[in-house]
Design a protein around this motif. Sequence first.
Motif, PDB file in Angstrom:
ATOM      1  N   ARG A 199      51.008  25.666  42.841  1.00  0.00           N
ATOM      2  CA  ARG A 199      49.522  25.679  42.057  1.00  0.00           C
ATOM      3  C   ARG A 199      49.856  25.978  40.262  1.00  0.00           C
ATOM      4  O   ARG A 199      50.542  25.598  40.064  1.00  0.00           O
ATOM      5  N   ARG A 200      48.174  25.217  40.315  1.00  0.00           N
ATOM      6  CA  ARG A 200      47.822  25.539  38.990  1.00  0.00           C
ATOM      7  C   ARG A 200      48.491  26.510  38.222  1.00  0.00           C
ATOM      8  O   ARG A 200      47.695  28.228  38.396  1.00  0.00           O
ATOM      9  N   LEU A 201      48.618  26.835  37.246  1.00  0.00           N
ATOM     10  CA  LEU A 201      48.762  28.022  36.230  1.00  0.00           C
ATOM     11  C   LEU A 201      47.086  28.162  35.148  1.00  0.00           C
ATOM     12  O   LEU A 201      46.640  27.086  34.829  1.00  0.00           O
ATOM     13  N   THR A 202      46.813  29.714  35.113  1.00  0.00           N
ATOM     14  CA  THR A 202      45.076  29.439  34.492  1.00  0.00           C
ATOM     15  C   THR A 202      45.374  28.986  32.639  1.00  0.00           C
ATOM     16  O   THR A 202      47.116  29.547  32.791  1.00  0.00           O
ATOM     17  N   GLN A 205      48.042  32.364  32.115  1.00  0.00           N
ATOM     18  CA  GLN A 205      49.044  31.404  31.608  1.00  0.00           C
ATOM     19  C   GLN A 205      50.112  30.267  31.459  1.00  0.00           C
ATOM     20  O   GLN A 205      51.093  30.637  31.014  1.00  0.00           O
ATOM     21  N   THR A 230      46.209  44.491  34.953  1.00  0.00           N
ATOM     22  CA  THR A 230      46.830  43.804  36.570  1.00  0.00           C
ATOM     23  C   THR A 230      45.640  42.926  37.216  1.00  0.00           C
ATOM     24  O   THR A 230      44.218  42.483  37.290  1.00  0.00           O
ATOM     25  N   GLY A 231      46.521  41.805  37.456  1.00  0.00           N
ATOM     26  CA  GLY A 231      45.535  40.378  38.567  1.00  0.00           C
ATOM     27  C   GLY A 231      45.704  39.339  37.632  1.00  0.00           C
ATOM     28  O   GLY A 231      44.974  38.586  38.281  1.00  0.00           O
ATOM     29  N   SER A 232      46.933  39.377  36.703  1.00  0.00           N
ATOM     30  CA  SER A 232      46.186  38.810  35.496  1.00  0.00           C
ATOM     31  C   SER A 232      47.396  37.390  36.097  1.00  0.00           C
ATOM     32  O   SER A 232      47.867  36.533  35.372  1.00  0.00           O
ATOM     33  N   LYS A 234      51.013  37.798  36.402  1.00  0.00           N
ATOM     34  CA  LYS A 234      52.948  38.079  35.685  1.00  0.00           C
ATOM     35  C   LYS A 234      54.021  37.653  36.655  1.00  0.00           C
ATOM     36  O   LYS A 234      54.553  36.790  36.459  1.00  0.00           O
ATOM     37  N   THR A 235      53.214  37.989  37.924  1.00  0.00           N
ATOM     38  CA  THR A 235      54.601  37.385  39.034  1.00  0.00           C
ATOM     39  C   THR A 235      55.021  36.281  39.304  1.00  0.00           C
ATOM     40  O   THR A 235      56.156  35.120  39.128  1.00  0.00           O
ATOM     41  N   GLU A 236      53.541  35.318  38.816  1.00  0.00           N
ATOM     42  CA  GLU A 236      53.926  33.860  38.654  1.00  0.00           C
ATOM     43  C   GLU A 236      54.531  33.665  37.492  1.00  0.00           C
ATOM     44  O   GLU A 236      55.816  32.290  37.648  1.00  0.00           O
ATOM     45  N   VAL A 385      44.161  36.042  37.400  1.00  0.00           N
ATOM     46  CA  VAL A 385      43.332  34.712  37.840  1.00  0.00           C
ATOM     47  C   VAL A 385      41.977  34.491  38.037  1.00  0.00           C
ATOM     48  O   VAL A 385      41.214  35.150  39.160  1.00  0.00           O
ATOM     49  N   LEU A 386      41.639  33.155  38.239  1.00  0.00           N
ATOM     50  CA  LEU A 386      40.342  32.901  38.599  1.00  0.00           C
ATOM     51  C   LEU A 386      39.166  33.847  38.289  1.00  0.00           C
ATOM     52  O   LEU A 386      38.199  34.136  38.826  1.00  0.00           O
ATOM     53  N   ARG A 388      38.444  36.508  38.252  1.00  0.00           N
ATOM     54  CA  ARG A 388      37.851  37.959  38.822  1.00  0.00           C
ATOM     55  C   ARG A 388      37.774  38.593  38.124  1.00  0.00           C
ATOM     56  O   ARG A 388      38.541  39.120  37.244  1.00  0.00           O
ATOM     57  N   ARG A 597      41.449  42.255  44.080  1.00  0.00           N
ATOM     58  CA  ARG A 597      42.242  41.253  43.792  1.00  0.00           C
ATOM     59  C   ARG A 597      42.226  39.941  44.749  1.00  0.00           C
ATOM     60  O   ARG A 597      42.882  39.127  44.137  1.00  0.00           O
TER      61      ARG A 597
HETATM   62  P1  ADP Z   1      50.106  41.111  38.383  1.00  0.00           P
HETATM   63  O1  ADP Z   1      51.827  40.784  38.632  1.00  0.00           O
HETATM   64  O2  ADP Z   1      49.375  40.055  37.001  1.00  0.00           O
HETATM   65  O3  ADP Z   1      49.348  41.992  38.339  1.00  0.00           O
HETATM   66  P2  ADP Z   1      49.902  39.042  40.634  1.00  0.00           P
HETATM   67  O4  ADP Z   1      50.990  38.184  39.712  1.00  0.00           O
HETATM   68  O5  ADP Z   1      50.327  40.446  41.686  1.00  0.00           O
HETATM   69  O6  ADP Z   1      49.718  40.091  39.291  1.00  0.00           O
HETATM   70  O7  ADP Z   1      49.174  38.129  40.903  1.00  0.00           O
HETATM   71  C1  ADP Z   1      47.323  38.506  40.964  1.00  0.00           C
HETATM   72  C2  ADP Z   1      47.391  37.448  42.379  1.00  0.00           C
HETATM   73  O8  ADP Z   1      46.492  36.382  41.517  1.00  0.00           O
HETATM   74  C3  ADP Z   1      47.787  37.088  43.123  1.00  0.00           C
HETATM   75  O9  ADP Z   1      47.806  37.714  44.546  1.00  0.00           O
HETATM   76  C4  ADP Z   1      48.511  35.551  42.802  1.00  0.00           C
HETATM   77  O10 ADP Z   1      49.059  35.242  44.212  1.00  0.00           O
HETATM   78  C5  ADP Z   1      46.738  34.710  41.700  1.00  0.00           C
HETATM   79  N1  ADP Z   1      47.668  34.217  41.242  1.00  0.00           N
HETATM   80  C6  ADP Z   1      48.454  34.154  40.470  1.00  0.00           C
HETATM   81  N2  ADP Z   1      48.981  32.741  39.572  1.00  0.00           N
HETATM   82  C7  ADP Z   1      47.275  32.374  40.076  1.00  0.00           C
HETATM   83  C8  ADP Z   1      46.892  30.906  39.961  1.00  0.00           C
HETATM   84  N3  ADP Z   1      47.738  30.330  38.621  1.00  0.00           N
HETATM   85  N4  ADP Z   1      46.446  30.480  40.735  1.00  0.00           N
HETATM   86  C9  ADP Z   1      45.719  31.408  41.815  1.00  0.00           C
HETATM   87  N5  ADP Z   1      46.018  31.954  41.923  1.00  0.00           N
HETATM   88  C10 ADP Z   1      47.252  33.031  41.049  1.00  0.00           C
END
Ligand code: ADP
Length: 738
Positions: A199-202, A205, A230-232, A234-236, A385-386, A388, A597
């Motif tokens: 999937r594409r990074l925002t 990101q 939170t929810g930005s 980062k893990t990705e 992301v997206l 939200r 989220r």
């Molecule tokens: P953080 O660690 O910053 O709190 P996460 O990495 O858990 O955030 O990501 C939050 C949610 O967004 C997760 O469900 C993840 O799968 C989703 N997500 C991350 N990057 C993308 C993306 N580029 N497009 C769609 N969904 C994404």
Amino acid sequence: MIIHVAVPVPYLGLLTYRVPETLPRPVVGSRVVVPLGNRIVTGIVMDDVSSASIADEAVKPVKEVLDVDAFVPEDVVALAQWTAEYYAAGPGDTITAVLPPMARGGRQDAHKTVRVAAITAAGLEALTSQVAPRQLEALQLLAGTPTGITTPELTSRGVGADAIARLARRGFVSLRADRVDRDPFELAAARAVEVDPLRRLTPEQHSAFARLCAFVDARRFQVALLHGVTGSGKTEIYLRLAMRVRDGGRRTLMLVPEIALTPVVTSLFREAFGERVAIQHSGLSDGERHDQWQRIRRGDVDVVIGTRSAVFAPLGDIGAIVVDEEHDGSYKQEESPRYHGRDVAIVRGQRADALVVLGSATPSMESYQNAMSGRYERIVLERRVLDRPLAAVTVVDMREEYADRGPDVVVSRPLADALSARLDRKEQALILLNRRGFATAVFCRQCAGTMDCPNCSVSLVVHGEGPSRRARCHYCNYTMRVPAACPKCAGPYLEQAGFGTERVEAEVRRICPSARVARLDRDAIRRKGALTDILSRFRAGHVDVLVGTQMIAKGHDFPRVTLVGVISADVGLGLADFRASERTFQLLTQVAGRAGRGEEPGEAIVQTIYPGHYSIQLARDQNYRAFFEKEIAFRQAMRYPPQLSMINLIVRSRTFGGAMDDAGDLVQRLRSRAETAGLRILGPAPAPLGRLRGEYRTQVLIKGANRRKMREAVLESLASRPDLERRVVVDVDPISVL
Ligand code: ADP
Ligand code: ZN
């Protein structure tokens, strides 16, 4: 050949041995079997001092050389040495933190085994003689099972590995290794996560990722603070960064603050890296942990995921180290060596020419200041992301609830209404309370007596309801049945006050009888597998409301959660700790970050009796910057870290007078060095937790600008009182002074 050896025995310094000509030559990091008093122990060669002018005959010979190549890689040995020095800990404690569990005892065993402790004849005799209450408890437990009890089982019953080791040293317990079929990873259950590596990074990101990649590609040391709400996502970014590192032929070390976070992160990385992922944390059995350690050591993995201690994983060719939720207090080890996993990670990264990524939505004051001053690169993710929205946060003033409905309110009306609404819509909720148990105190209405721990200056916490309820000390694990009448005056009016997660769980069940409720706290996950079990049931939608301690606040990503309730936001605020506001702000921001989220927007409801406190107000506004400015002004005015450095000394003694006298004596010795070292010395004073496990505790706080000088002053003062060595706890960069 003369060598320095660290053996995993508390308080021991480096030992000097000679390697006879007849044995193979060890290198730094090799294991050697050495005599120590009348025991034989396995240690690690820390350095080779063969050139030193020590008469060979004057030192004892090693008995056996187990490896001619390094068992612990040389850079990890050096890192351990740095850690021992910086945190003023003995090499004995530090090497214990570095070694995989089964390398600490005797020879390596190729089989999968579990350690079993059994009581000895001497142990049976000791039952009737003078032994410490905790040891007695352990012996009684073992006396009931003469064939022995496995160490994980003992741990789950409150008897730690150190207690067993102590009993073994006294000859009261024998240890053996039994073969078992090792449990596979606790992974299967967590596999429900959907990952789409393509999937594409925002855009946000993407630009963050590009900047991090540039650092990785440069193969130079750099610290980057990834400050992302939170929810930005980062893990990705971590995941892709690790792939980039691998494509460049190097490896990634990924630290997370909680064992609870490893299953999901691991399964995510496994999608991308297959088998080339290892985990390291204390929730694994000794055998599992040892297997994983060996896989890392052999170079079979590209990624290691683990908690604090994984910072010492024997991973070679490190290209990046990620410290997720870098602000989290659980990175600090609260026993010797009292190291901070994040700070050791930075040192390791520096030595490996690696990129160190510190990720957080609420960076620690230290890291943010370093980012502001330009020492760290600051990379920001401002949006979820997206796009939200962040959860809307409502603060409920509990004083009004108490005024209207009496002092027993646990769940406020706004929270109860919001809960019912979520359940009607088949959405999920998280309810947080940072306190375990059912009631936090028991007192007698007749004589006002309370039920306190006989060993610690705290009251016992009630667990369970009805006739089976028990009172337990959260520090030393002392437990007793709650009596029907007051033990002091025999009065029949025993009352419970305060409440913990168990009570909240009961309350939620009462408010929403049809809801499926589960609880997640340290008590609920004692059984192996319980943790992943609860989390995956919640993730799969088999649980509607999850009640828990801060375990549920951190990092988790549950897309169907639209409501987060915080029962008492101020649990930590009344405490006399300089980080109380920071911790409250972080916890509230993090927990609010668990809501919304997924596709539905989230809401957080925060109950408090201090609705005007800045850490609560600014967490409601999710305004990190304003919080940082306010808090840093306070730290500067009060001369607290990060403005200055701190070392905390805790002096333990059997009597209060003894603890005060010894601390006073240390203060005198420190004062004579204070001027030249530029120190401020505060104390002696009774420690906030004035009694712990039967000992009295006093404390001395040292503040200064130069850690090295501070540490030297402490070590010199202690060296002039060697009798105090084992009774003084030295905490460098304490994260809490409670
Ligand atoms: P953080 O660690 O910053 O709190 P996460 O990495 O858990 O955030 O990501 C939050 C949610 O967004 C997760 O469900 C993840 O799968 C989703 N997500 C991350 N990057 C993308 C993306 N580029 N497009 C769609 N969904 C994404
Ligand atoms: Zn206690």
